[in-house]
Design an enzyme around this catalytic site. Structure first.
Site, short mmCIF file in Angstrom:
data_model
loop_
_atom_site.label_atom_id
_atom_site.label_comp_id
_atom_site.label_asym_id
_atom_site.label_seq_id
_atom_site.Cartn_x
_atom_site.Cartn_y
_atom_site.Cartn_z
N CYS A 25 -12.31 -3.41 11.27
CA CYS A 25 -13.02 -3.31 9.99
C CYS A 25 -13.12 -4.68 9.33
CB CYS A 25 -12.32 -2.33 9.08
SG CYS A 25 -12.29 -0.67 9.76
N LYS A 63 0.81 -1.22 0.00
CA LYS A 63 0.00 0.00 0.00
C LYS A 63 0.85 1.27 0.00
CE LYS A 63 -4.19 -1.70 2.15
NZ LYS A 63 -5.05 -1.59 3.34
N ASP A 67 -5.13 0.34 12.62
CA ASP A 67 -6.34 -0.46 12.76
C ASP A 67 -6.36 -1.25 14.06
OD1 ASP A 67 -4.39 -2.26 12.20
OD2 ASP A 67 -5.31 -3.08 10.40
N CYS A 95 -2.46 11.08 34.42
CA CYS A 95 -2.15 10.22 33.27
C CYS A 95 -0.73 9.66 33.38
CB CYS A 95 -2.30 11.02 31.97
SG CYS A 95 -1.82 10.05 30.52
N PHE A 132 -5.81 -0.81 18.68
CA PHE A 132 -5.48 0.01 19.85
C PHE A 132 -4.00 -0.12 20.20
CE2 PHE A 132 -10.09 -0.28 20.98
CZ PHE A 132 -10.32 1.08 20.93
N CYS A 178 -3.57 13.39 26.06
CA CYS A 178 -3.05 12.39 25.12
C CYS A 178 -4.08 11.26 25.05
CB CYS A 178 -1.68 11.89 25.57
SG CYS A 178 -1.69 10.69 26.92
#
Lengths: 341, 84
Positions: free
Chosen positions: A187, A85, A129, A244, A131, A170
């Protein structure tokens, strides 16, 4: 009538908040497009057309027929050629805007290479695509103080937010409870509508163009969340989390994770096998040897070998993707048997 | 009490909008994000699976479990998305 000196960008220079000064800043800007699928391909196209001077496009996959429904940068010839790609995107963008320098990199982004990919980059556009990849990039962006335009999509839904280290929250401020590995729909498992991917990418590039041309960023992240099927939009202002671990504590958990050797590519009936020691395979020698055993396709970037029940693709960074199984052990064994690595 | 509820992505698939409003009306007076999250999790397996990973916005602001929800508020439930 005075003609602007550069007709190509005349319509966006007419947009006053951007203007000629903003256009000059875009020309000087350097952007990393991290992943070139539904989100990244559209982002790369919009950024190149807008005249962002340099794009580094990184993706680990080849163009497949199932991509063409939404990834407008690619076509059937790319599928036939078996092009990665990143390479197909660079070829297409060279025809779209020859002013833009595009650096295609065929690689899987991991803890080992992420800092190098960020080198000399002003902003990252998320085209991932998973986490896992996003949290890794978030760590690297906070560590190097590189702005990240978070984006994601699934089914008919998409979202986007600009995350500027030291200014806005963030990704870990937004998602303090980490998703369990492999728990989220992708997906490949839940499907995706082209407009959802394009909408998310458009919102991402909108944030990117504004930030790059003006340097402005609101102190809170504005997450935009939209559904193209229900025609519903909402937004959410996200403050920084003072507790965080990443942007407040500067603890970069994902940069220190050892990448596992195999990864099941969910919904694609495939397993990716990473080499223990990365090295560039000798495609010519391998192709010659494998031709007697099955169908071989080889180009500058990959070698593909088909047997009766599996398809193995070996990339120039030493990675292999085995299609036709979800079993890591079988994939490792097939790779070892076929490529001798 | 009445609040405006917006479900997105997997929650919308499971719940639409009508059932959720009834569930919310059954809650007494002022409540919290945590109580609302629990009420939604009882109706939606996707919400139950996501637990505290489900993003909640009250009046278009990021909200955590201790935050209050008052009559007339708009509450959006936003599953984090992984695809790209």
């Amino acid at each position: 009538m005075n003609r602007p000196p550069d007709d190509r960008y005349s319509r966006q220079v007419l947009f006053r908040p951007l203007g000629a000064e903003g256009q000059a800043r875009l020309r000087a800007a350097r952007v990393l497009v991290a992943g070139c699928g539904g989100l990244g391909a559209e982002s790369a196209s919009l950024l190149a057309r807008a005249g962002v001077g340099f794009l580094r496009i990184v993706d680990r996959d080849v163009v497949e027929l199932s991509n063409l429904q939404r990834q407008a940068l690619f076509d059937e010839a790319d599928v036939r050629e078996g092009l990665p790609k990143a390479v197909a995107a660079a070829r297409r963008l060279a025809r779209v805007n020859s002013d833009v320098a595009v650096e295609p990199i065929v690689a899987d982004i991991g803890p080992r290479n992420v800092r190098g990919l960020l080198d000399g980059v002003d902003l990252v556009v998320d085209g991932f695509d998973s986490f896992e990849a996003r949290f890794l990039m978030n760590d690297a962006c906070v560590e190097t103080r590189t702005p990240l335009v978070y984006g994601a999509c699934i089914a008919s839904t998409g979202l986007a937010a600009l995350l500027v280290p030291g200014v806005t929250p963030c990704l870990r401020c937004l998602l303090p409870e980490l998703p369990e590995p492999g728990s989220a729909a992708t997906c490949d498992t839940a499907g995706i509508l082209g407009p959802a991917a394009h909408l998310a990418a458009s919102m991402q590039v909108g944030r990117a163009l504004r930030y790059l041309s003006t340097g402005e960023s609101p102190p809170e992240a504005e997450l935009v969340y939209a559904d193209v099927w229900e025609a519903r939009f909402t937004r959410m202002a996200v403050p920084r989390d003072p507790a965080c671990p990443c942007c407040a504590g500067r603890q970069f958990d994902f940069l220190s994770v050892e990448t596992p050797q195999t990864a099941v590519l969910c919904g694609r009936d495939s397993v990716q096998v990473r080499p223990l020691v990365p090295s560039k395979p000798d495609f010519a020698t391998l192709a010659e040897r494998l031709r007697t055993l099955g169908e071989v396709v080889a180009n500058d970037w990959l070698l593909r070998f088909r047997t009766e029940d599996a398809e193995l693709t070996l990339f120039s960074d030493g990675r292999a993707v085995v299609k036709g199984t979800n079993d890591p052990a079988r994939a490792r064994s097939l790779v070892a048997r076929t490529f001798g690595v | 009490m009445k609040v405006r509820i917006l479900f997105f992505a997997s929650l919308r698939d499971e719940l639409g909008d009508s059932r959720s409003v009834e569930a919310v009306e059954a809650l007494p007076g002022e409540t919290t994000v945590a109580a609302l999250r629990e009420a939604v999790a009882a109706l939606s397996p996707a919400a139950a699976r996501l637990g505290r990973r489900l993003l909640v916005a009250v009046n278009e602001r990021y909200a955590t479990d201790g935050d209050p929800v008052r009559p007339g508020d708009s509450v959006a439930f936003l599953p984090p998305l992984a695809g790209g």
